[in-house]
Design an enzyme around this catalytic site. Structure first.
Site, short mmCIF file in Angstrom:
data_model
loop_
_atom_site.label_atom_id
_atom_site.label_comp_id
_atom_site.label_asym_id
_atom_site.label_seq_id
_atom_site.Cartn_x
_atom_site.Cartn_y
_atom_site.Cartn_z
N GLU A 101 0.92 -1.24 -0.03
CA GLU A 101 0.20 0.13 -0.08
C GLU A 101 1.05 1.33 0.00
O GLU A 101 2.14 1.10 0.53
CB GLU A 101 -0.82 0.11 1.15
CG GLU A 101 -1.72 -1.11 1.42
CD GLU A 101 -2.75 -0.87 2.64
OE1 GLU A 101 -2.67 0.22 3.19
OE2 GLU A 101 -2.92 -1.91 3.11
N LYS A 138 2.30 4.53 1.56
CA LYS A 138 2.50 5.22 2.95
C LYS A 138 1.95 6.38 2.99
O LYS A 138 2.72 7.52 2.26
CB LYS A 138 3.82 5.03 3.51
CG LYS A 138 3.84 5.34 4.86
CD LYS A 138 5.33 4.95 5.54
CE LYS A 138 5.34 5.39 7.13
NZ LYS A 138 4.86 6.45 7.43
N ASP A 152 1.18 10.27 3.58
CA ASP A 152 2.23 11.25 4.48
C ASP A 152 0.97 12.35 5.04
O ASP A 152 0.84 13.32 4.43
CB ASP A 152 3.17 11.89 3.71
CG ASP A 152 4.28 12.43 4.41
OD1 ASP A 152 4.18 12.06 5.54
OD2 ASP A 152 5.23 13.15 3.96
N TYR A 168 -7.11 2.94 6.21
CA TYR A 168 -6.25 1.64 5.97
C TYR A 168 -6.37 0.51 6.98
O TYR A 168 -5.58 -0.45 6.54
CB TYR A 168 -4.65 2.16 5.65
CG TYR A 168 -3.93 2.99 6.74
CD1 TYR A 168 -3.85 2.74 7.89
CD2 TYR A 168 -3.76 4.27 6.35
CE1 TYR A 168 -3.21 3.28 8.89
CE2 TYR A 168 -3.29 5.07 7.35
CZ TYR A 168 -2.82 4.76 8.46
OH TYR A 168 -2.42 5.53 9.54
N LYS A 179 10.73 3.21 3.46
CA LYS A 179 10.66 4.75 3.09
C LYS A 179 11.30 5.01 1.55
O LYS A 179 12.38 4.39 1.43
CB LYS A 179 11.38 5.36 4.02
CG LYS A 179 10.73 5.44 5.34
CD LYS A 179 9.83 6.40 5.40
CE LYS A 179 9.49 6.76 6.71
NZ LYS A 179 9.57 8.21 7.39
N CYS A 227 33.97 40.04 2.27
CA CYS A 227 32.75 40.01 1.85
C CYS A 227 32.36 40.52 0.39
O CYS A 227 33.00 41.52 -0.01
CB CYS A 227 31.99 40.83 2.68
SG CYS A 227 30.42 41.45 2.32
N CYS A 273 31.08 44.06 0.25
CA CYS A 273 31.86 45.39 0.75
C CYS A 273 33.37 45.18 0.89
O CYS A 273 34.13 46.07 1.23
CB CYS A 273 31.47 45.89 2.31
SG CYS A 273 31.75 44.74 3.54
N CYS A 321 30.18 38.75 7.67
CA CYS A 321 30.88 40.09 7.45
C CYS A 321 30.42 41.08 8.86
O CYS A 321 29.45 41.42 9.13
CB CYS A 321 30.39 40.79 6.41
SG CYS A 321 30.49 42.35 6.17
N CYS A 369 28.17 47.68 5.75
CA CYS A 369 28.28 46.45 4.29
C CYS A 369 26.75 46.83 3.65
O CYS A 369 25.67 46.86 4.09
CB CYS A 369 28.28 45.26 5.11
SG CYS A 369 27.92 44.22 3.42
S1 IVH Z 1 -0.85 0.57 8.91
C1 IVH Z 1 0.21 -1.02 13.40
N1 IVH Z 1 -1.08 1.55 6.42
O1 IVH Z 1 2.32 5.41 9.00
C2 IVH Z 1 0.26 0.03 12.43
N2 IVH Z 1 -0.07 2.92 8.18
O2 IVH Z 1 4.97 4.60 10.33
C3 IVH Z 1 -0.46 -0.01 11.26
N3 IVH Z 1 0.70 5.04 7.42
O3 IVH Z 1 1.06 4.61 12.13
C4 IVH Z 1 -0.36 1.09 10.33
N4 IVH Z 1 0.03 5.02 5.42
O4 IVH Z 1 0.05 6.57 10.78
C5 IVH Z 1 -0.56 1.77 7.85
N5 IVH Z 1 -1.16 2.47 4.56
C6 IVH Z 1 -1.00 2.55 5.45
C7 IVH Z 1 -0.41 3.58 5.95
C8 IVH Z 1 0.09 4.02 7.46
C9 IVH Z 1 0.60 5.86 6.41
C10 IVH Z 1 1.08 5.64 8.80
C11 IVH Z 1 0.33 5.33 10.12
C12 IVH Z 1 1.35 4.63 10.82
C13 IVH Z 1 2.55 5.07 10.43
C14 IVH Z 1 3.77 4.17 10.64
#
Ligand code: IVH
Length: 666
Positions: free
Chosen positions: A113, A115, A117, A222, A308, A402, A405, A421, A426
């Protein structure tokens, strides 16, 4: 003909369906005007039949007064976070751990999935109705943000499942919405949000739901932690959520271990086209039975991991390094690079921060360099692609003199990684000081644009901020692109600033450590500019030390400033030129409804903070710049820091929203 109750139910359903299409699917099927017409009809119907209004009606999304306290809620199941991984090797180790934790014959499938932000939240539905929403907090206790989450249109207020359901997800702001929001904020003179995550996290915790409602927030769920037990897999759960109009990202892929890495790479390649920011992929074992077998460590589930992505970065060529000079004389190296597309904008300049950073990176002019935004707005150089070196690249040395000046610079030291500086005269420093002096929170001088200040300083018409007040219309009219009418405007707006208050002048002088609140306190204590210019250091120290909330570091800074011969000359010059700035206009009144009450005002407000201070003083209140034992109220704007709220809790200081303050003042 349907009955009013039937029509009401129809409208509620229809409006929520359109909300879903608009806010979740990003695919509206009716115009805004048609949508508004439906909402108007619903409002009219409810006005006529108040008995039909329910908590789950779309008219009730924004309700409830601003919170005056932060209420904690306990999560039924702790909100853990995920272990992070940064390389394919880390992922290989994760697969090994998963295999080792399962019976040999069970080949796990993985859900990959995005992640998301943003800021994580939990939402609980009871009997099909949105019952509670909370932040993650420390994982065990979160903050109750139910009224705020109700304002987010994509979040259903009711669902067609009557058992208790607890879902978790992320509050997000889409890229296009952040751009719009930041543009609006710029127009209002407010600071831009550095990134979507900060904007989302700050918004969802604001105290006033009416403010939250104005923020373009979205939610994507999620995870299901309480709910129907008929599912066997995470992927089924995601599909179930979507079916129940609980917004999800809908970008999951279920694959065997062999395909996970390729899938993660596909996601990385695709994410630039997503409307929201993703900073990685989340890998989860799909089968709940297998998840149970794997279990948890004390901090993380063993069946999932976050991978990441490298922050979006671009490779380009460093053509030259320019040196920027700030008002305190700090030299900042700025890389000028071949224009390159990065996270939706063209980048041609990026900061190198200071000499130490150049050395750390080993960067040379002509190098291929990596530019990153790392979620922030100002791009920076983060690395060098040495494999692309031809041998023609030239090392860069911070200048010994600098560039503005020619004065010998003071190199950076262990304590302070800044090359400076030391020449107060200046021209580059003077330009920066004049800009600062003229800013809105200081002397608020309009008409002083960049090219005008450049010319004034270059032609030596202005050598310090005091010289502004000696300018004549003819002086200004002699500059390029300056008609006599514009010149008159410039001189008039400079003259008008003479009657700004002393605190603004003190702010504009840029005395280290002295911000707006301290400047106001100094001004109240000193009364006049003469007193600062003529006071001997000992008496000055004594007077300043008496002011509550002005600490010894600030006192030292002001005393040093006032004792510095160059600054003494500047203050005298200002006085001679008639800049006699009165004391802050609104001293605390000696009577008024708030007499004896003290306020600390913090966070981003819709008005300038000094105006709020002014109103409070006019009502008899006194102002504190931090919350202490005897502070009666903390007025908490957006982005209020946790420290201030914690202090307020500790001392029993009441927390007010801006709206509540207004009510109090009225
Ligand atoms: S599942 C047990 N799915 O990332 C934790 N988390 O660093 C299960 N996050 O705490 C979390 N996208 O705030 C899950 N597709 C995703 C996510 C996701 C972002 C966040 C969430 C989590 C943190 C972990």
């Amino acid at each position: 003909m349907s009955t009013p109750a039937e029509r009401h139910a129809e409208l509620v359903q229809e409006i929520e369906a359109h909300n879903y299409r608009y806010y979740v699917l990003d695919d509206p099927v009716i115009s805004d005007a048609q949508f508004d017409a439906l909402l108007r009809e619903l409002r009219a119907l409810e006005a006529k039949h108040p008995e039909l209004v329910t908590a789950t009606s779309p008219t009730q999304r924004v309700g409830g007064a601003a919170r005056t306290e932060v209420r904690k809620v306990k999560h039924a199941v702790p909100m853990l976070s995920l272990d992070n991984s940064y390389s394919k090797d880390d992922l290989a180790a994760f697969f090994r751990r998963v295999r080792d934790g399962l019976p040999a014959k069970q080949k796990p499938r993985f859900v990959v999935e995005p992640k998301l932000d943003g800021a994580s939240i939990e939402v609980v539905y009871q009997k099909g109705v949105l019952f509670q929403a909370s932040t993650r907090g420390d994982g065990v206790h979160g903050e109750d943000i139910t009224d705020n989450v109700r304002t987010i249109h994509g979040v259903p207020l009711s669902i067609a499942h009557k058992e208790r359901v607890t879902v978790r997800g992320e509050v997000l702001i889409w890229r296009k919405d952040l751009e719009k929001l930041n543009a609006e904020r710029a127009e209002q003179g407010l600071e831009a949000f550095a990134n979507a995550r900060n904007a989302a996290a700050g918004s969802v915790r604001m105290l006033d739901p009416r403010e939250v409602a104005r923020r373009p927030l979205r939610v994507m769920f999620y995870q299901l932690v309480e709910g129907p037990r008929m599912h066997e897999t995470q992927s089924e759960t995601l599909a179930w959520m979507a079916k129940h109009k609980l917004p999800t990202h809908r970008r999951e892929r279920v694959v065997d271990e062999a395909k996970v890495i390729a899938t993660v790479d596909e996601l990385d390649a695709a994410r630039a086209d997503y409307p929201f920011e993703t900073d990685g992929a989340v890998l989860k074992v799909d089968s709940y039975r297998q998840q149970e077998l794997l279990g948890f460590t004390s901090k993380f589930p063993k069946w999932a991991i976050a991978y990441k992505f490298a922050p979006e970065r671009a490779l380009t060529v460093l053509r030259r390094i320019e040196i920027g000079i700030g008002r305190t004389g700090a030299l900042t190296p700025v890389a000028v690079v071949d224009p390159v597309q990065l996270a939706g904008t063209t980048v041609s300049r990026a900061t190198l921060f200071n000499a130490d950073q150049i050395e750390r990176l080993g960067v040379r002019v002509g190098d291929h360099v990596y530019v990153e935004k790392a979620g922030e707005i100002i791009p920076q150089i983060t690395g060098v692609e040495t494999s692309k070196r031809t041998g023609k690249e030239k090392p860069f040395q911070m200048p010994e003199r600098c560039p503005s000046c020619g004065t010998k610079v003071v190199p950076s030291t262990e304590e302070e990684a800044v090359t400076r500086c030391p020449n107060r005269a200046c021209p580059a420093q003077v330009k920066a000081q004049i800009f600062y002096f003229a800013r809105r929170f200081a002397m608020d001088i309009g008409h002083l644009g960049e090219s005008l200040v450049e010319q004034l300083v270059e032609r030596k018409l202005v050598r310090d901020v005091a010289d502004l007040y000696a300018l004549t219309v003819d002086d200004v009219a002699s500059l390029e692109r300056m008609g006599s009418k514009s010149a008159e405007n410039v001189v008039r707006s400079i003259a008008a600033s003479k009657s700004r208050t002393l605190d603004r002048l003190l702010c504009g002088l840029g005395i280290p450590q002295i911000g707006q609140v301290a400047a106001r306190q100094l001004a109240e204590e000193l009364g006049t500019l003469e007193n600062l210019a003529r006071c001997d250091p000992k008496t000055l120290r004594e007077r300043l030390s008496r002011i509550g909330g002005v600490g010894p570091v600030m006192v030292d800074s002001v005393v040093a400033f006032a004792a510095d011969p160059a600054q003494k000359r500047l203050l005298r010059k200002l006085l001679e030129l008639g800049v006699s700035v009165p004391q802050p206009r609104q001293e605390s009144a000696t009577e008024g409804p708030l007499l004896g009450k003290s306020f600390c005002v913090t966070g981003v407000l819709s008005k300038k903070r000094e105006d709020v201070h002014g109103e409070l003083r006019a009502a008899g209140a006194t102002i504190h710049d931090s919350v202490h034992r005897d502070t009666s109220y903390l007025v908490a704007g957006e982005k209020t820091g946790k420290t201030k709220l914690d202090q307020a809790k500790k001392y029993g200081t009441k927390v007010l929203t801006e709206a509540q303050l207004e009510a109090l003042l009225r």
